[in-house]
Design a protein around this motif. Sequence first.
Motif, PDB file in Angstrom:
ATOM      1  N   VAL A   1       0.752  -1.176  -0.058  1.00 27.58           N
ATOM      2  CA  VAL A   1      -0.052  -0.036  -0.139  1.00 27.58           C
ATOM      3  C   VAL A   1       0.685   1.212   0.006  1.00 27.58           C
ATOM      4  N   MET A   2       1.826   1.306   0.818  1.00 26.92           N
ATOM      5  CA  MET A   2       2.764   2.527   0.970  1.00 26.92           C
ATOM      6  C   MET A   2       3.508   2.756  -0.429  1.00 26.92           C
ATOM      7  N   ALA A   3       4.204   1.289  -1.081  1.00 26.66           N
ATOM      8  CA  ALA A   3       4.860   1.681  -2.266  1.00 26.66           C
ATOM      9  C   ALA A   3       3.968   2.106  -3.448  1.00 26.66           C
ATOM     10  N   ILE A   4       2.616   2.172  -3.075  1.00 25.28           N
ATOM     11  CA  ILE A   4       1.885   2.679  -4.220  1.00 25.28           C
ATOM     12  C   ILE A   4       1.294   3.986  -3.944  1.00 25.28           C
ATOM     13  N   PHE A   5       1.017   4.230  -2.735  1.00 25.03           N
ATOM     14  CA  PHE A   5       0.312   5.499  -2.553  1.00 25.03           C
ATOM     15  C   PHE A   5       1.479   6.628  -2.142  1.00 25.03           C
ATOM     16  N   MET A   6       2.369   6.568  -1.544  1.00 27.35           N
ATOM     17  CA  MET A   6       3.611   7.414  -1.031  1.00 27.35           C
ATOM     18  C   MET A   6       3.828   8.313  -2.580  1.00 27.35           C
ATOM     19  N   PRO A   7       4.381   7.336  -3.287  1.00 28.47           N
ATOM     20  CA  PRO A   7       4.946   7.939  -4.899  1.00 28.47           C
ATOM     21  C   PRO A   7       3.855   8.615  -5.426  1.00 28.47           C
ATOM     22  N   THR A   8       2.781   8.097  -5.498  1.00 31.76           N
ATOM     23  CA  THR A   8       1.258   8.664  -6.024  1.00 31.76           C
ATOM     24  C   THR A   8       1.085  10.136  -5.542  1.00 31.76           C
ATOM     25  N   PHE A   9       1.079  10.177  -4.108  1.00 26.19           N
ATOM     26  CA  PHE A   9       0.572  11.517  -3.496  1.00 26.19           C
ATOM     27  C   PHE A   9       1.732  12.366  -3.840  1.00 26.19           C
ATOM     28  N   GLN A  10       2.899  11.938  -3.708  1.00 23.79           N
ATOM     29  CA  GLN A  10       4.146  12.894  -4.105  1.00 23.79           C
ATOM     30  C   GLN A  10       3.852  13.606  -5.297  1.00 23.79           C
ATOM     31  N   ILE A  11       3.514  13.006  -6.269  1.00 15.56           N
ATOM     32  CA  ILE A  11       3.548  13.561  -7.570  1.00 15.56           C
ATOM     33  C   ILE A  11       1.994  14.572  -7.702  1.00 15.56           C
ATOM     34  N   LEU A  12       1.064  13.847  -6.746  1.00  9.88           N
ATOM     35  CA  LEU A  12      -0.328  14.658  -6.925  1.00  9.88           C
ATOM     36  C   LEU A  12      -0.189  15.867  -6.058  1.00  9.88           C
ATOM     37  N   THR A  13       1.007  16.512  -5.178  1.00  7.76           N
ATOM     38  CA  THR A  13       1.090  17.451  -4.663  1.00  7.76           C
ATOM     39  C   THR A  13       0.971  18.616  -5.782  1.00  7.76           C
TER      40      THR A  13
ATOM     41  N   ILE B   1      11.027   0.535   4.367  1.00  7.88           N
ATOM     42  CA  ILE B   1      10.289  -0.042   5.135  1.00  7.88           C
ATOM     43  C   ILE B   1       9.918  -1.607   4.489  1.00  7.88           C
ATOM     44  N   PHE B   2      10.826  -1.961   3.300  1.00 14.23           N
ATOM     45  CA  PHE B   2      10.553  -3.030   2.930  1.00 14.23           C
ATOM     46  C   PHE B   2      11.484  -4.039   3.642  1.00 14.23           C
ATOM     47  N   PRO B   3      11.172  -5.417   3.903  1.00 14.24           N
ATOM     48  CA  PRO B   3      12.023  -6.513   4.231  1.00 14.24           C
ATOM     49  C   PRO B   3      12.827  -6.918   3.122  1.00 14.24           C
ATOM     50  N   LEU B   4      14.247  -7.546   3.326  1.00 15.87           N
ATOM     51  CA  LEU B   4      15.086  -7.847   2.386  1.00 15.87           C
ATOM     52  C   LEU B   4      14.560  -8.747   1.218  1.00 15.87           C
ATOM     53  N   GLU B   5      13.642  -9.580   1.625  1.00 16.45           N
ATOM     54  CA  GLU B   5      13.010 -10.506   0.526  1.00 16.45           C
ATOM     55  C   GLU B   5      12.333  -9.911  -0.663  1.00 16.45           C
ATOM     56  N   ILE B   6      11.762  -8.557  -0.234  1.00 15.63           N
ATOM     57  CA  ILE B   6      10.853  -7.970  -1.384  1.00 15.63           C
ATOM     58  C   ILE B   6      11.480  -6.632  -1.733  1.00 15.63           C
ATOM     59  N   ARG B   7      12.704  -6.380  -0.999  1.00 16.35           N
ATOM     60  CA  ARG B   7      13.086  -4.840  -1.143  1.00 16.35           C
ATOM     61  C   ARG B   7      13.273  -4.464  -2.644  1.00 16.35           C
ATOM     62  N   SER B   8      13.772  -5.295  -3.289  1.00 17.57           N
ATOM     63  CA  SER B   8      14.187  -4.767  -4.894  1.00 17.57           C
ATOM     64  C   SER B   8      12.862  -4.822  -5.626  1.00 17.57           C
ATOM     65  N   ALA B   9      11.906  -5.505  -5.121  1.00 18.54           N
ATOM     66  CA  ALA B   9      10.623  -5.453  -6.000  1.00 18.54           C
ATOM     67  C   ALA B   9       9.956  -4.215  -5.327  1.00 18.54           C
ATOM     68  N   GLY B  10       9.778  -4.104  -4.110  1.00 18.86           N
ATOM     69  CA  GLY B  10       9.132  -2.867  -3.403  1.00 18.86           C
ATOM     70  C   GLY B  10       9.595  -1.894  -3.765  1.00 18.86           C
ATOM     71  N   GLN B  11      10.950  -1.543  -3.999  1.00 11.91           N
ATOM     72  CA  GLN B  11      11.521  -0.153  -4.525  1.00 11.91           C
ATOM     73  C   GLN B  11      11.209   0.081  -6.006  1.00 11.91           C
ATOM     74  N   SER B  12      11.135  -1.174  -6.814  1.00 11.96           N
ATOM     75  CA  SER B  12      10.709  -0.871  -8.101  1.00 11.96           C
ATOM     76  C   SER B  12       9.390  -0.576  -8.462  1.00 11.96           C
ATOM     77  N   ILE B  13       8.603  -0.961  -7.466  1.00 13.35           N
ATOM     78  CA  ILE B  13       7.058  -0.579  -7.490  1.00 13.35           C
ATOM     79  C   ILE B  13       6.737   0.822  -7.142  1.00 13.35           C
ATOM     80  N   THR B  14       7.737   1.271  -6.257  1.00 17.41           N
ATOM     81  CA  THR B  14       7.776   2.723  -6.102  1.00 17.41           C
ATOM     82  C   THR B  14       8.126   3.821  -6.947  1.00 17.41           C
ATOM     83  N   VAL B  15       9.214   3.408  -7.695  1.00 16.13           N
ATOM     84  CA  VAL B  15       9.940   4.090  -8.714  1.00 16.13           C
ATOM     85  C   VAL B  15       8.831   4.035  -9.865  1.00 16.13           C
ATOM     86  N   SER B  16       8.381   2.890  -9.988  1.00 14.20           N
ATOM     87  CA  SER B  16       7.598   2.606 -11.354  1.00 14.20           C
ATOM     88  C   SER B  16       5.992   3.602 -10.963  1.00 14.20           C
ATOM     89  N   VAL B  17       5.585   3.525 -10.100  1.00 18.95           N
ATOM     90  CA  VAL B  17       4.401   4.442  -9.640  1.00 18.95           C
ATOM     91  C   VAL B  17       4.734   6.010  -9.708  1.00 18.95           C
TER      92      VAL B  17
END
Length: 502
Positions: free
Chosen positions: A287-299, A415-431
């Motif tokens: 949820v944070m990987a999607i909403f934090m970058p979305t909101f950052q741009i929607l400022t 906030i991402f644990p290591l096992e999903i960290r690269s995937a989580g950061q990728s989603i953040t950047v992509s969003v």
Amino acid sequence: MAGGSFATDSVAKERAQQYKGRVTLYVIITCIVAATGGSLFGYDIGISGGVTSMDDFLQKFFPDVYKQKMHAHENNYCKFNSQALAAFTSSLYIAGLVASLIASPVTRKYGRRMSIICGGMSFLVGSALNAAAANLVMLIIGRIMLGVGIGFGNQAVPLYLSEMAPTHLRGGLNMMFQVATTFGIFTANMVNYGTQNIKPWGWRLSLGLAAVPALLMTGGGICLPDTPNSLVNRGLTEKARKLLEKIRGTNDVDAEFQDMVDASELASSIKHPFRNILEKRYRPELVMAIFMPTFQILTGINSILFYAPVLFQTMGFGRAASLYSSALTGGVLASSTFISIATVDRLGRRPLLISGGIQMITCQVIVAIILGVKFGDNRELSKGFSILVVVVICLFVLAFGWSWGPLGWTVPSEIFPLEIRSAGQSITVSVNLLFTFIIAQAFLSLLCSFKFGIFLFFAGWITIMTLFVSVFLPETKGIPIEEMTFMWRRHWFWKRVLPAAA
């Protein structure tokens, strides 16, 4: 499903109190060098708007927009409205979105350092193509290469900073990425101000100088070590421990190193991190990987930074005055980030996000009122109101610079644990890049349709995101990266969503 036999949490128990070490000169230098990757992102944001307001550039690539611009007072809000012009700005970000997905397995398998090098080299190629562009196709291809560089850089640099920094200063050191970004924006604004009078190739110099931050990022990536977390994850445990001792300035790193090893054991069992991040146990992080970058741009900040010269010209400023005003906002943004660096690890993430949101809402509403009452077709703002608009926009940029600007990247990266960290950061950047693309492509049309209401549109989104942080984001200050899972289980809402720990 992969990893099902492991405990839900990344580490078996909380060891944060046992972490030892201090801030060493070595870790500061590596973080500063790595953070220069942010200057790529910033330089492009700042350079695009200035170049698209230069007559020589418009005459060569967008002659229809140049003709519209000459009818300055027939329709103030629509004179720069062009999907082709918007595509020049936004094409980079859709390319970055795709590249960030490719960068995720590279970052995971070959380390953060390799992604930093790949990003720098791609940006070098893109800056050369743009500087030498003979037609629109060559220009867009150059923008796409720049986007690939940004996709790799934004994927790797925030992770690198979060993993190298000691827990108690992670927020401040992580924000070196945002400092570099804002410095890149300010530098680009000043370059545009200096090249606007170089006829007819000033725009080529502006675009070509993007090679400077690209060289810094590539050279830095070659010289830097990888992070201890990444080394452990790739099986280089002895090398990882020695590096951890070096960057913490002590041999007593047993607790922190054990957390890395435990997290790596879980990470190595997960072969499909993008599939696993969809599991219920990772719902808060997703949820944070999607909403934090979305909101950052929607400022609305990127609209102001991309199109600051265009926006100020729309409001009646002359060409030189509009570039000067955008340089001023870039300077304010660069300086305001240091406020966040000084306070984020003392006050926490939530207070800065909430207070920054309130200030940004106020500024957007004030600008909308001024433009709604004093500005319209066939009218220009008076000098007094023009100055007032610039001041209020600077206050908006100031608030963004110490709140959603840096923390929009910091919070997801930690906030991402290591096992999903690269995937989580990728989603953040992509969003982030997806919404950057959408706003960049749509802003000129929205400005034409909404007129002064565009500022109320963004104020509404800032209201929503401020409420979101108040309700759903726990405070991450002082919590080790590998122990974030315990934080979610203590939160009043997320503890009801998460499955019981194994």
